[in-house]
Design an enzyme around this catalytic site. Sequence first.
Site, PDB file in Angstrom:
ATOM      1  N   LYS A 230      65.496  47.713  50.753  1.00  0.00           N
ATOM      2  CA  LYS A 230      65.086  46.569  51.361  1.00  0.00           C
ATOM      3  C   LYS A 230      64.659  45.321  50.563  1.00  0.00           C
ATOM      4  O   LYS A 230      63.632  44.736  50.843  1.00  0.00           O
ATOM      5  CB  LYS A 230      64.063  46.890  52.716  1.00  0.00           C
ATOM      6  CG  LYS A 230      64.662  47.777  53.694  1.00  0.00           C
ATOM      7  CD  LYS A 230      63.512  48.114  54.663  1.00  0.00           C
ATOM      8  CE  LYS A 230      64.029  49.179  55.692  1.00  0.00           C
ATOM      9  NZ  LYS A 230      64.124  50.514  55.240  1.00  0.00           N
ATOM     10  N   ARG A 231      65.143  45.123  49.582  1.00  0.00           N
ATOM     11  CA  ARG A 231      64.892  43.966  48.934  1.00  0.00           C
ATOM     12  C   ARG A 231      65.322  42.523  49.278  1.00  0.00           C
ATOM     13  O   ARG A 231      66.143  42.419  49.916  1.00  0.00           O
ATOM     14  CB  ARG A 231      65.481  44.018  47.258  1.00  0.00           C
ATOM     15  CG  ARG A 231      65.066  45.191  46.703  1.00  0.00           C
ATOM     16  CD  ARG A 231      63.656  45.469  46.520  1.00  0.00           C
ATOM     17  NE  ARG A 231      63.098  46.304  45.313  1.00  0.00           N
ATOM     18  CZ  ARG A 231      62.690  47.595  45.676  1.00  0.00           C
ATOM     19  NH1 ARG A 231      62.238  47.982  46.761  1.00  0.00           N
ATOM     20  NH2 ARG A 231      62.237  48.382  44.723  1.00  0.00           N
TER      21      ARG A 231
END
Length: 287
Positions: free
Chosen positions: A101-102
Amino acid sequence: MSGTSETTFGRRLRAATAAHGPLCAGIDPHRTLVESWGLSYDLEGLTRFTETCVEAFAGHVGIVKPQSAFFEVFGSAGVAVLERATRALQEAGTLVLVDAKRGDIGSTMAAYAEAFLGKDAVAPGDAVTLSPYLGFESLRPALDLAAQTGRGVFVLALTSNPEGRSVQHARLRDTSVAESIVRSAAAENAAAGERGELGSVGLVVGATVGTAVQELQLDLAAVNGPLLAPGVGAQGGTSDDLRRVFGDALPNVLPASSREVLSAGPDVSALRDRARSTSQAMAGLLR
């Protein structure tokens, strides 16, 4: 095998799910699960937990989703466990979606892209999850690099956590934030659609979002990309939920299950059997 410019993630995902079913099996070594297997919550326990999952899933599940945070908590040694698991799964022909989830901007986003998708990355997965809430176009370095290296991305679109509504349901004139993300993903996959192929830009849409897809008028079928559906099983998502949420887009859904499948461990055979039976059940539903 990791992605290359000669083969897209969408193509490889279609082949993997045709062979093994649509289940995306999670590897979530959080404290409660690790200790429920009779393991100590330390680097040794993390390693044994992960190696058991790899032995059970490699070559038997189409795609596996390790949650990066549960490895990062042990520092560089924990990340090394994730890297070894990624390589082992890929060598067995199982795709790896790194749940990281960057999301960032500019050179920082470009660095995240290189770390998770680059041709010189240490142990890149076949795809990575991304957060678009600094603007969908802030993800451009990752979108472009994934296309170059034959990897995929899954962009958070409509999540089931109550806090997400304040952002995802917010409206920009006559369009919700979630709808803008769905439309942007569809645009990224347009060329693949013209070739009659599944696109490599996927979305994350919770299996338990209820009627939100209809309320926000999201056309998930038009995305022509894989739709990761967390929340199936232990989190309460049912077959009726999947039908209600995804409708005509069901053929592109990857039901994600972590706790329900992992509860069958630590026995490798039991864990593998649970993953297979879950995937078979999901395949019947999605047809």
